[in-house]
Motif scaffolding. Structure first.
Motif, mmCIF file in Angstrom:
data_model
loop_
_atom_site.group_PDB
_atom_site.id
_atom_site.type_symbol
_atom_site.label_atom_id
_atom_site.label_comp_id
_atom_site.label_asym_id
_atom_site.label_seq_id
_atom_site.Cartn_x
_atom_site.Cartn_y
_atom_site.Cartn_z
ATOM 1 N N ILE A 137 17.992 9.983 17.055
ATOM 2 C CA ILE A 137 17.851 8.708 17.844
ATOM 3 C C ILE A 137 16.435 9.022 18.548
ATOM 4 C CG2 ILE A 137 18.976 7.637 19.959
ATOM 5 C CD1 ILE A 137 21.607 8.650 18.642
ATOM 6 N N THR A 138 16.467 10.025 19.333
ATOM 7 C CA THR A 138 15.132 10.125 20.137
ATOM 8 C C THR A 138 13.982 10.107 19.241
ATOM 9 O OG1 THR A 138 16.368 11.902 21.507
ATOM 10 C CG2 THR A 138 13.799 11.753 21.792
ATOM 11 N N MET A 139 13.733 10.549 18.050
ATOM 12 C CA MET A 139 12.727 10.316 17.143
ATOM 13 C C MET A 139 12.438 8.982 16.808
ATOM 14 S SD MET A 139 11.215 13.247 17.257
ATOM 15 C CE MET A 139 9.820 12.888 15.998
ATOM 16 N N LEU A 140 13.523 8.158 16.314
ATOM 17 C CA LEU A 140 13.398 6.686 16.079
ATOM 18 C C LEU A 140 12.851 5.870 17.344
ATOM 19 C CD1 LEU A 140 13.735 4.358 14.185
ATOM 20 C CD2 LEU A 140 16.361 4.391 14.994
ATOM 21 N N LEU A 141 13.307 6.144 18.292
ATOM 22 C CA LEU A 141 12.784 5.617 19.735
ATOM 23 C C LEU A 141 11.247 5.844 19.692
ATOM 24 C CD1 LEU A 141 15.678 6.449 22.299
ATOM 25 C CD2 LEU A 141 14.887 4.206 21.537
ATOM 26 N N LYS A 142 10.937 7.042 19.599
ATOM 27 C CA LYS A 142 9.510 7.392 19.444
ATOM 28 C C LYS A 142 8.806 6.768 18.442
ATOM 29 C CE LYS A 142 6.209 11.562 19.404
ATOM 30 N NZ LYS A 142 6.068 12.865 19.197
ATOM 31 N N ASP A 143 9.290 6.680 17.290
ATOM 32 C CA ASP A 143 8.491 5.898 16.020
ATOM 33 C C ASP A 143 8.299 4.418 16.053
ATOM 34 O OD1 ASP A 143 8.307 8.617 14.861
ATOM 35 O OD2 ASP A 143 10.027 7.920 13.462
ATOM 36 N N LYS A 144 9.435 3.844 17.143
ATOM 37 C CA LYS A 144 9.541 2.533 17.387
ATOM 38 C C LYS A 144 8.403 2.219 18.838
ATOM 39 C CE LYS A 144 11.986 -0.596 16.558
ATOM 40 N NZ LYS A 144 12.606 -1.485 16.093
ATOM 41 N N GLY A 145 7.948 3.337 19.192
ATOM 42 C CA GLY A 145 7.417 3.208 20.606
ATOM 43 C C GLY A 145 7.979 2.711 21.610
ATOM 44 N N LEU A 146 9.215 3.384 21.818
ATOM 45 C CA LEU A 146 10.365 2.898 22.812
ATOM 46 C C LEU A 146 10.710 4.198 23.754
ATOM 47 C CD1 LEU A 146 12.660 0.536 20.705
ATOM 48 C CD2 LEU A 146 11.242 -0.237 22.454
ATOM 49 N N LEU A 147 10.285 5.305 23.113
ATOM 50 C CA LEU A 147 10.563 6.384 23.847
ATOM 51 C C LEU A 147 10.171 6.497 25.546
ATOM 52 C CD1 LEU A 147 12.409 8.940 23.678
ATOM 53 C CD2 LEU A 147 10.217 10.144 22.707
ATOM 54 N N ASP A 148 8.793 5.954 25.668
ATOM 55 C CA ASP A 148 8.207 6.052 26.892
ATOM 56 C C ASP A 148 8.988 5.123 27.922
ATOM 57 O OD1 ASP A 148 6.265 8.118 26.379
ATOM 58 O OD2 ASP A 148 4.836 6.756 25.879
ATOM 59 N N ASP A 149 9.692 4.178 27.517
ATOM 60 C CA ASP A 149 10.520 3.532 28.499
ATOM 61 C C ASP A 149 11.912 3.377 28.358
ATOM 62 O OD1 ASP A 149 8.189 1.891 29.244
ATOM 63 O OD2 ASP A 149 8.063 0.660 27.176
ATOM 64 N N THR A 150 12.310 4.670 27.962
ATOM 65 C CA THR A 150 13.694 5.070 27.832
ATOM 66 C C THR A 150 14.010 6.104 28.687
ATOM 67 O OG1 THR A 150 13.649 4.692 25.192
ATOM 68 C CG2 THR A 150 15.156 6.096 26.344
ATOM 69 N N ILE A 151 15.397 5.873 29.400
ATOM 70 C CA ILE A 151 15.871 6.883 30.089
ATOM 71 C C ILE A 151 17.094 7.538 29.072
ATOM 72 C CG2 ILE A 151 17.243 7.459 32.254
ATOM 73 C CD1 ILE A 151 15.506 5.188 33.782
ATOM 74 N N ILE A 152 17.142 8.769 28.983
ATOM 75 C CA ILE A 152 18.149 9.243 28.520
ATOM 76 C C ILE A 152 18.918 10.116 29.477
ATOM 77 C CG2 ILE A 152 18.909 11.081 26.762
ATOM 78 C CD1 ILE A 152 16.197 10.242 25.357
ATOM 79 N N ILE A 153 20.307 9.828 29.494
ATOM 80 C CA ILE A 153 21.374 10.565 30.287
ATOM 81 C C ILE A 153 22.185 11.266 29.365
ATOM 82 C CG2 ILE A 153 22.954 10.383 32.134
ATOM 83 C CD1 ILE A 153 21.421 7.879 33.016
ATOM 84 N N PHE A 154 22.727 12.565 29.716
ATOM 85 C CA PHE A 154 23.283 13.448 28.665
ATOM 86 C C PHE A 154 24.323 13.927 29.563
ATOM 87 C CE2 PHE A 154 24.975 17.180 26.465
ATOM 88 C CZ PHE A 154 25.200 16.508 25.288
ATOM 89 N N THR A 155 25.548 13.688 29.474
ATOM 90 C CA THR A 155 26.783 14.262 30.281
ATOM 91 C C THR A 155 28.030 14.647 29.696
ATOM 92 O OG1 THR A 155 27.617 14.201 32.781
ATOM 93 C CG2 THR A 155 27.355 12.163 31.244
ATOM 94 N N THR A 156 28.931 15.313 30.309
ATOM 95 C CA THR A 156 30.204 15.487 29.976
ATOM 96 C C THR A 156 31.143 15.035 30.985
ATOM 97 O OG1 THR A 156 31.724 17.256 29.243
ATOM 98 C CG2 THR A 156 30.234 17.877 30.901
ATOM 99 N N ASP A 157 32.355 14.723 30.550
ATOM 100 C CA ASP A 157 33.468 14.107 31.417
ATOM 101 C C ASP A 157 34.193 15.288 32.017
ATOM 102 O OD1 ASP A 157 34.706 14.762 29.231
ATOM 103 O OD2 ASP A 157 35.944 13.074 29.080
ATOM 104 N N ASN A 158 33.990 16.573 31.507
ATOM 105 C CA ASN A 158 34.955 17.801 32.034
ATOM 106 C C ASN A 158 34.463 19.098 31.510
ATOM 107 O OD1 ASN A 158 36.963 16.119 30.109
ATOM 108 N ND2 ASN A 158 36.302 18.285 29.529
ATOM 109 N N GLY A 159 35.170 19.904 31.922
ATOM 110 C CA GLY A 159 34.950 21.277 31.624
ATOM 111 C C GLY A 159 35.384 21.448 30.053
ATOM 112 N N GLY A 160 35.279 22.611 29.364
ATOM 113 C CA GLY A 160 35.654 23.004 28.102
ATOM 114 C C GLY A 160 37.126 23.302 28.243
#
Length: 158
Positions: free
Chosen positions: A91-114
């Motif tokens: 997904i990140t590489m596609l955003l980069k290839d389409k010229g969208l990555l510089d205007d993107t905010i990526i948030i990665f999180t979990t909802d709880n511990g394992g």
């Protein structure tokens, strides 16, 4: 009779049996990004992968990359996380290839511990998913965006 709990928006999905949901979610996000008309402004995508979550399973190609982990539960988590990591990378590489990555905010999180009973490790925290101990309520996260201010802040307390 079996219920259908896999949907695309409001429509039940009935033709994807046997396919790994992480790969299906990645494909759906890639399609949405590819179809997006940048002249119509920004867009929002929420990709809620089921990796790493029960049922603990992944395609063999990801297990093949985790052979060095002897404990079955941990190697399964490794395979699931590799699938999610590959999807996020695609997904990140596609955003980069389409010229969208510089205007993107990526948030990665979990909802709880394992869930430690199935292979997770929350060490050095006590507890696991479904408990109120730190191992059940704390999780890892990151926020990335090329235009976000760099604060030089790292938290390595987990």
């Amino acid at each position: 009779c079996h219920g259908i709990d896999f949907r695309n928006n409001t429509e039940p999905v009935t033709d994807k049996g046997g396919l790994y949901s992480t790969n299906l979610f990645t494909e759906a996000v890639e399609q949405a990004i590819s179809k997006h008309d940048t002249d119509k402004g920004p867009f929002f995508i929420y990709a809620a992968y089921q990796s790493v979550h029960s049922p603990l399973q992944a395609p063999q190609e990801y297990f093949d990359r985790c052979k060095s982990i002897p404990y079955e539960g941990r190697s399964t988590f490794c395979a699931m996380l590799r699938a999610a990591d590959e999807g996020i990378s695609n997904i990140t590489m596609l955003l980069k290839d389409k010229g969208l990555l510089d205007d993107t905010i990526i948030i990665f999180t979990t909802d709880n511990g394992g869930q430690t009973a199935t292979g997770s490790s929350n060490w050095p925290l006590r507890g696991n998913k479904a408990t109120v101990f730190e191992g059940g309520v704390r999780g890892t996260a990151f926020v990335w965006g090329s235009k976000l201010p760099k604060l030089n802040y790292d938290n390595i307390q987990l």
